[in-house]
Design a protein around this motif. Structure first.
Motif, short mmCIF file in Angstrom:
data_model
loop_
_atom_site.label_atom_id
_atom_site.label_comp_id
_atom_site.label_asym_id
_atom_site.label_seq_id
_atom_site.Cartn_x
_atom_site.Cartn_y
_atom_site.Cartn_z
N GLY A 152 9.98 -1.62 -1.74
CA GLY A 152 8.54 -1.42 -1.92
C GLY A 152 7.82 -2.49 -2.71
O GLY A 152 6.68 -2.28 -3.12
N ALA A 153 8.45 -3.64 -2.94
CA ALA A 153 7.77 -4.69 -3.70
C ALA A 153 6.82 -5.49 -2.83
O ALA A 153 5.95 -6.19 -3.34
N ARG A 154 6.98 -5.42 -1.52
CA ARG A 154 6.06 -6.06 -0.59
C ARG A 154 5.16 -4.97 -0.01
O ARG A 154 5.64 -4.03 0.63
N THR A 155 3.86 -5.06 -0.26
CA THR A 155 2.97 -3.96 0.11
C THR A 155 1.91 -4.37 1.12
O THR A 155 0.90 -3.70 1.27
N THR A 156 2.13 -5.47 1.83
CA THR A 156 1.19 -5.86 2.88
C THR A 156 1.99 -6.36 4.07
O THR A 156 3.19 -6.58 3.98
N SER A 157 1.34 -6.51 5.18
CA SER A 157 1.82 -7.11 6.43
C SER A 157 2.36 -6.09 7.41
O SER A 157 2.93 -5.07 7.04
N VAL A 171 6.52 -1.79 11.50
CA VAL A 171 6.15 -1.01 10.32
C VAL A 171 4.90 -1.64 9.72
O VAL A 171 4.86 -2.85 9.47
N TRP A 172 3.88 -0.83 9.52
CA TRP A 172 2.65 -1.27 8.85
C TRP A 172 2.85 -1.03 7.36
O TRP A 172 2.83 0.11 6.89
N MET A 173 3.08 -2.11 6.62
CA MET A 173 3.41 -1.99 5.20
C MET A 173 2.17 -1.84 4.34
O MET A 173 1.13 -2.45 4.60
N THR A 174 2.31 -1.05 3.31
CA THR A 174 1.23 -0.81 2.36
C THR A 174 1.84 -0.27 1.08
O THR A 174 2.99 0.19 1.07
N GLY A 175 1.09 -0.31 0.00
CA GLY A 175 1.54 0.36 -1.21
C GLY A 175 1.39 1.86 -1.10
O GLY A 175 2.02 2.61 -1.83
N ALA A 176 0.53 2.30 -0.15
CA ALA A 176 0.32 3.70 0.19
C ALA A 176 -0.01 4.59 -1.00
O ALA A 176 0.59 5.66 -1.18
N PRO A 177 -0.97 4.22 -1.86
CA PRO A 177 -1.40 5.18 -2.88
C PRO A 177 -2.04 6.41 -2.23
O PRO A 177 -2.76 6.29 -1.23
N ILE A 178 -1.75 7.56 -2.79
CA ILE A 178 -2.41 8.78 -2.34
C ILE A 178 -3.67 8.95 -3.18
O ILE A 178 -3.61 9.37 -4.34
#
Length: 500
Positions: A152-157, A171-178
């Motif tokens: 989870g250290a890469r949160t884009t792309s 996979v659509w990467m994100t940090g995904a904060p709720i």
């Protein structure tokens, strides 16, 4: 699709028993790649519009100069003091000290009389990006690669993935904060009075927008949302965290047209298909343009130019004639239409693969064409000029015609072109590093790096791939020890002089 001075180079890093990865790297940054492959799998990235942070504003405690009010309680800021030694170009030395304030939710980015502003980032304090990239490059199968992504250290792309077991995935990467609130975007800070108004957790990796082994056997992405990665497995937009809105622009639709079929592709077929020179915009709007011109009183040169467009194959191949006139016309049409809708039908989720289409105003289209014919002559010498007579790859001593255009025009071979003093347009960005891989018992691949391995114009590796790129050619990748030995031009080991 970066500028051709972006600093990426192509390399094969082989540490026996530890790492065997071929990909692109940046000088000084061996653990940030756009993509590559090892003997078992490969992956590539495209930028996405994920959101892994939020800005918050806390009210200052009027009774304490260095505290905020949170849940009705005065909460002091914490501080880190950092001293850095420096030396400038004159040899003068010294040190500078800064003190940084932060809260339990993230660093302070601004304070005024009433509020303290912070940014809360999903990766705040996470130093595992290099660890994650190394794990991705070393993964031997889908499970290991997914475990590496869970770091989870890469949160884009958008990550597109394939392996020798036959799996394909996006996979659509994100940090995904709720978020417990609507996003403030990049210009509005969320006013938070209590901890419950600040996001506290991230969604797990397994909830991210993902498509694995869909019908049709393909995944793809060209910087658009993940929803249409595969035309037969469209994702619903109902995620519990912020995901960019569904979007499918011309270049992405072009990519789907190339892949969404029942063909079986060889590696060489993939290379040939990637070099599609179609301009999808022309497919969508040229019929309406010809309809507009059919009812206009055209004669002489204007009528001949209309006939050229009718016969044009809608490509921007270097030898194709009609594309330059069409582009000049389209830009004029857009300018005159100003903020009005350009198409008879704009893009919609109801018809994501078939819109936008048509022209909103046929009269304006005809007027823009009458303007574009002499304007194309003025700029480029003739209204029937070949695409490659205007658009060039110029690097070192290389000066050759090239096909390709803007993604906004629907080209899959994307080029960024700038005007040269002699009236030509020179490629300086867009497609740069291109690679195609087949996972045979030994990986088999082709690649090309348009701008070469060196930024030094005197280097033999500065322009040696420029003409190859312009000709839609790619070089075989040396992978096995025997292939590497045959291709080696110079050996170097630290502490030794390079030798051939």
């Amino acid at each position: 699709h970066l500028n051709w001075n972006a600093g990426y180079y192509e390399a094969h890093i082989r540490v026996p028993g530890v790492l065997d990865f071929y990909g692109d790297f940046r000088v000084g940054g061996p653990f940030t790649t756009i993509g590559g492959f090892n003997p078992h799998l490969g992956f590539a990235t495209t930028n996405n519009a994920s959101r892994s942070h939020e800005f918050y504003a806390f009210r200052n405690d009027p009774a304490r100069s260095d505290a905020i009010l949170l849940d009705g309680i005065s909460t002091p800021l914490t501080h880190d003091t950092v001293t850095v030694a420096w030396q400038d170009s004159t040899g003068q030395q010294g040190s500078t000290t800064h003190t940084f304030a932060r809260t339990a939710f993230g660093p302070v980015i601004h304070r005024d009389r009433d509020f303290t502003y912070i940014v809360r980032m999903a990766t705040d304090g996470d130093a595992r990006a290099g660890e994650q990239w190394l794990a991705l490059m070393r993964a031997r199968n889908l499970r290991e690669w997914q475990d590496a992504m869970r770091i989870g250290a890469r949160t884009t792309s958008n990550f597109t993935y394939a392996d020798r077991d036959g799996n394909v995935m996006l996979v659509w990467m994100t940090g995904a904060p709720i978020f417990p609130h609507p996003s403030g975007g990049d210009s509005v800070a969320i006013l938070a009075h209590g901890t419950g108004q600040v996001w506290q957790r991230r969604a797990p990796f397994d909830q991210y927008p993902t498509i694995l082994n869909p019908a049709g056997g393909y995944v793809r992405n060209e910087n658009d949302s993940p929803h249409y990665t595969n035309a037969r497995a469209i994702l619903r937009h109902d995620f519990p965290f912020e995901v960019e809105a569904p979007r499918l622009r011309f270049r992405s639709q072009h990519g789907i047209q190339l892949l969404d079929n029942d063909r079986t592709f060889s590696l060489e077929d993939v290379v040939a298909t990637k070099h599609s020179m179609r301009m999808l915009l022309a497919d969508r709007v040229k019929p309406d343009l010809l309809r507009a011109l059919a009812r206009a009183p055209l004669a002489g040169e204007l009528a001949a130019a209309r006939d050229l467009l009718a016969a044009w194959d809608n490509t921007v191949a270097a030898t194709s004639r009609g594309g330059m006139l069409f582009e000049v016309w389209w830009n004029r049409y857009r300018q005159v239409m100003d903020a009005r809708a350009l198409h008879a039908a704009e893009w919609s989720e109801a018809a994501p693969l078939d819109t936008p289409t048509g022209l909103a105003d046929l009269d304006v289209a005809a007027e823009a064409f009458a303007w574009a014919v002499p304007e194309t002559v003025r700029r480029y010498g003739a209204w029937n000029v070949a695409w490659g007579d205007v658009n060039r790859v110029r690097r070192g001593s290389v000066d050759v015609p090239v096909g390709g255009c803007s993604g906004a025009l629907g080209c899959f071979r994307v080029l960024t072109l700038t005007n040269a003093p002699d009236g030509k347009r020179v490629a300086g960005g867009g497609d740069g590093w291109v690679i195609a891989v087949e996972f045979s018992p030994e990986p088999r691949a082709y690649s090309v790096l348009a701008y070469g391995q060196s930024t030094d114009p005197s280097s033999p590796w500065h322009a040696n791939q420029a003409e190859m790129f312009a000709n839609n050619e790619m070089k075989p990748v040396a992978w096995t020890e025997a292939e590497i030995a045959r291709a080696t031009m110079q050996h170097y080991r630290p502490g030794e002089r390079p030798h051939r």
